[in-house]
Design a protein around this motif. Structure first.
Motif, PDB file in Angstrom:
ATOM      1  N   ASN A  53      -5.260 -74.776 -30.028  1.00 40.41           N
ATOM      2  CA  ASN A  53      -4.226 -74.379 -30.988  1.00 40.41           C
ATOM      3  C   ASN A  53      -4.248 -72.903 -31.345  1.00 40.41           C
ATOM      4  N   ILE A  54      -4.622 -72.101 -30.377  1.00 46.25           N
ATOM      5  CA  ILE A  54      -4.615 -70.653 -30.584  1.00 46.25           C
ATOM      6  C   ILE A  54      -3.503 -70.054 -29.732  1.00 46.25           C
ATOM      7  N   ASN A  55      -2.655 -69.269 -30.391  1.00 45.80           N
ATOM      8  CA  ASN A  55      -1.556 -68.631 -29.689  1.00 45.80           C
ATOM      9  C   ASN A  55      -1.879 -67.155 -29.452  1.00 45.80           C
ATOM     10  N   ILE A  56      -2.023 -66.796 -28.187  1.00 40.33           N
ATOM     11  CA  ILE A  56      -2.179 -65.380 -27.835  1.00 40.33           C
ATOM     12  C   ILE A  56      -0.774 -64.840 -27.596  1.00 40.33           C
ATOM     13  N   LEU A  57      -0.366 -63.899 -28.443  1.00 36.32           N
ATOM     14  CA  LEU A  57       1.015 -63.423 -28.408  1.00 36.32           C
ATOM     15  C   LEU A  57       1.349 -62.737 -27.083  1.00 36.32           C
ATOM     16  N   ASP A  58       0.405 -61.967 -26.563  1.00 36.53           N
ATOM     17  CA  ASP A  58       0.692 -61.231 -25.327  1.00 36.53           C
ATOM     18  C   ASP A  58      -0.619 -60.802 -24.683  1.00 36.53           C
ATOM     19  N   VAL A  59      -0.562 -60.606 -23.384  1.00 37.01           N
ATOM     20  CA  VAL A  59      -1.689 -60.028 -22.647  1.00 37.01           C
ATOM     21  C   VAL A  59      -1.153 -58.832 -21.875  1.00 37.01           C
ATOM     22  N   LEU A  60      -1.670 -57.676 -22.157  1.00 35.44           N
ATOM     23  CA  LEU A  60      -1.274 -56.466 -21.431  1.00 35.44           C
ATOM     24  C   LEU A  60      -2.463 -56.006 -20.607  1.00 35.44           C
ATOM     25  N   TYR A  61      -2.198 -55.639 -19.355  1.00 34.01           N
ATOM     26  CA  TYR A  61      -3.311 -55.185 -18.531  1.00 34.01           C
ATOM     27  C   TYR A  61      -2.958 -53.942 -17.752  1.00 34.01           C
ATOM     28  N   CYS A  62      -3.975 -53.144 -17.494  1.00 30.03           N
ATOM     29  CA  CYS A  62      -3.816 -51.956 -16.656  1.00 30.03           C
ATOM     30  C   CYS A  62      -4.402 -52.274 -15.291  1.00 30.03           C
ATOM     31  N   PRO A  63      -3.567 -52.236 -14.239  1.00 29.33           N
ATOM     32  CA  PRO A  63      -4.057 -52.570 -12.900  1.00 29.33           C
ATOM     33  C   PRO A  63      -4.591 -51.357 -12.133  1.00 29.33           C
ATOM     34  N   HIS A  64      -4.570 -50.183 -12.766  1.00 32.96           N
ATOM     35  CA  HIS A  64      -4.849 -48.947 -12.022  1.00 32.96           C
ATOM     36  C   HIS A  64      -6.337 -48.635 -11.938  1.00 32.96           C
ATOM     37  N   LYS A  65      -6.681 -47.824 -10.962  1.00 32.57           N
ATOM     38  CA  LYS A  65      -8.047 -47.315 -10.913  1.00 32.57           C
ATOM     39  C   LYS A  65      -8.090 -45.950 -11.600  1.00 32.57           C
ATOM     40  N   PRO A  66      -9.274 -45.500 -12.002  1.00 29.92           N
ATOM     41  CA  PRO A  66      -9.360 -44.264 -12.795  1.00 29.92           C
ATOM     42  C   PRO A  66      -8.640 -43.089 -12.132  1.00 29.92           C
ATOM     43  N   GLU A  67      -8.750 -42.951 -10.802  1.00 28.20           N
ATOM     44  CA  GLU A  67      -8.157 -41.800 -10.105  1.00 28.20           C
ATOM     45  C   GLU A  67      -6.633 -41.807 -10.159  1.00 28.20           C
ATOM     46  N   ASP A  68      -6.040 -42.938 -10.488  1.00 26.18           N
ATOM     47  CA  ASP A  68      -4.579 -42.996 -10.570  1.00 26.18           C
ATOM     48  C   ASP A  68      -4.036 -42.202 -11.754  1.00 26.18           C
ATOM     49  N   ASN A  69      -4.927 -41.902 -12.698  1.00 26.95           N
ATOM     50  CA  ASN A  69      -4.503 -41.154 -13.888  1.00 26.95           C
ATOM     51  C   ASN A  69      -3.267 -41.720 -14.565  1.00 26.95           C
ATOM     52  N   CYS A  70      -3.264 -43.022 -14.741  1.00 27.48           N
ATOM     53  CA  CYS A  70      -2.132 -43.672 -15.390  1.00 27.48           C
ATOM     54  C   CYS A  70      -2.213 -43.431 -16.891  1.00 27.48           C
ATOM     55  N   LYS A  71      -1.204 -43.932 -17.586  1.00 23.49           N
ATOM     56  CA  LYS A  71      -1.199 -43.750 -19.048  1.00 23.49           C
ATOM     57  C   LYS A  71      -1.724 -44.975 -19.779  1.00 23.49           C
ATOM     58  N   CYS A  72      -2.054 -46.022 -19.012  1.00 23.79           N
ATOM     59  CA  CYS A  72      -2.423 -47.264 -19.696  1.00 23.79           C
ATOM     60  C   CYS A  72      -3.919 -47.573 -19.691  1.00 23.79           C
ATOM     61  N   ARG A  73      -4.675 -47.010 -18.760  1.00 23.88           N
ATOM     62  CA  ARG A  73      -6.091 -47.349 -18.699  1.00 23.88           C
ATOM     63  C   ARG A  73      -6.813 -46.817 -19.940  1.00 23.88           C
ATOM     64  N   LYS A  74      -7.448 -47.725 -20.689  1.00 22.36           N
ATOM     65  CA  LYS A  74      -8.193 -47.290 -21.869  1.00 22.36           C
ATOM     66  C   LYS A  74      -9.294 -46.333 -21.421  1.00 22.36           C
ATOM     67  N   PRO A  75      -9.583 -45.242 -22.081  1.00 20.61           N
ATOM     68  CA  PRO A  75      -9.242 -44.925 -23.479  1.00 20.61           C
ATOM     69  C   PRO A  75      -7.831 -44.417 -23.729  1.00 20.61           C
ATOM     70  N   LYS A  76      -6.963 -44.397 -22.736  1.00 20.48           N
ATOM     71  CA  LYS A  76      -5.591 -43.979 -23.021  1.00 20.48           C
ATOM     72  C   LYS A  76      -4.870 -45.099 -23.789  1.00 20.48           C
ATOM     73  N   THR A  77      -3.735 -44.736 -24.351  1.00 17.33           N
ATOM     74  CA  THR A  77      -3.144 -45.618 -25.350  1.00 17.33           C
ATOM     75  C   THR A  77      -1.903 -46.368 -24.864  1.00 17.33           C
ATOM     76  N   GLY A  78      -1.623 -46.283 -23.562  1.00 17.21           N
ATOM     77  CA  GLY A  78      -0.381 -46.859 -23.036  1.00 17.21           C
ATOM     78  C   GLY A  78      -0.135 -48.307 -23.417  1.00 17.21           C
ATOM     79  N   MET A  79      -1.163 -49.119 -23.312  1.00 15.93           N
ATOM     80  CA  MET A  79      -0.971 -50.547 -23.620  1.00 15.93           C
ATOM     81  C   MET A  79      -0.689 -50.752 -25.106  1.00 15.93           C
TER      82      MET A  79
END
Ligand SMILES: [Mg+2]
Ligand SMILES: [Zn+2]
Length: 173
Positions: free
Chosen positions: A79-105
């Motif tokens: 009976n636990i509702n997880i509202l959403d799951v966000l994930y970053c599929p990138h590797k560090p060298e991709d320099n995406c905006k979502c990989r933590k410590p970045k704040t994209g997600m």
């Protein structure tokens, strides 16, 4: 809305390197009772997780989704509702905006759900989780120690505890 952001690996389940199989996924003791407690306090639960194993080619998005759906069903059966799951599929060298410590997600979650940053929390097991929360302005953070080794002297979390099991010591109405 007031939200609890949860890292996955090392917070919800025991840390296993590049985890992507259901058989290797082990819930950490107390995670269901803690999530129920948070739900009762009126928090929404959102998981944000770095999954660089996808970018590195160790597993696919489909593998991630299969495991993710299984995990969500386990929560649902409690009976636990997880509202959403966000994930970053990138590797560090991709320099995406979502990989933590970045704040994209966190930004995406904020756009979708209008997060009340002052009343929200992030629970993580790595300094990069806490850093993401701090950069985004999430006021409250908890570092759990059951995942990675932590140097407490440099830690920037609001609180440190041994496991998600004990978050009710810190998060109250
Ligand atoms: Mg983690
Ligand atoms: Zn990313």
């Amino acid at each position: 809305m007031k939200t609890i952001f949860l890292d996955r690996d090392g917070v919800i389940n025991k840390e296993v390197e590049y985890l992507h199989k259901i058989k290797d996924f082990q819930f950490i003791e107390g995670v269901f009772s803690s999530c129920k407690y948070l739900q009762k306090l009126g928090f929404n639960l959102i998981i944000i997780t770095n999954q660089s194993g996808i970018g590195r080619g160790y597993y696919t998005k489909q593998d991630f989704n299969i495991l993710n759906n299984w995990m969500l069903n386990q929560f649902k059966s409690q009976n636990i509702n997880i509202l959403d799951v966000l994930y970053c599929p990138h590797k560090p060298e991709d320099n995406c905006k979502c990989r933590k410590p970045k704040t994209g997600m966190l930004q995406i979650a904020n756009k979708k759900y209008n997060v009340d940053k002052k009343k929200s929390w992030l629970i993580g097991d790595k300094e990069s989780d806490i850093e993401a929360a701090n950069s985004f302005g999430i006021a409250n953070t908890i570092l759990v120690k059951n995942g990675h080794k932590i140097d407490e002297r440099y830690n920037k979390a609001s609180f440190i505890t041994s496991s998600i099991k004990h978050i009710n010591d810190f998060i109250k109405l």
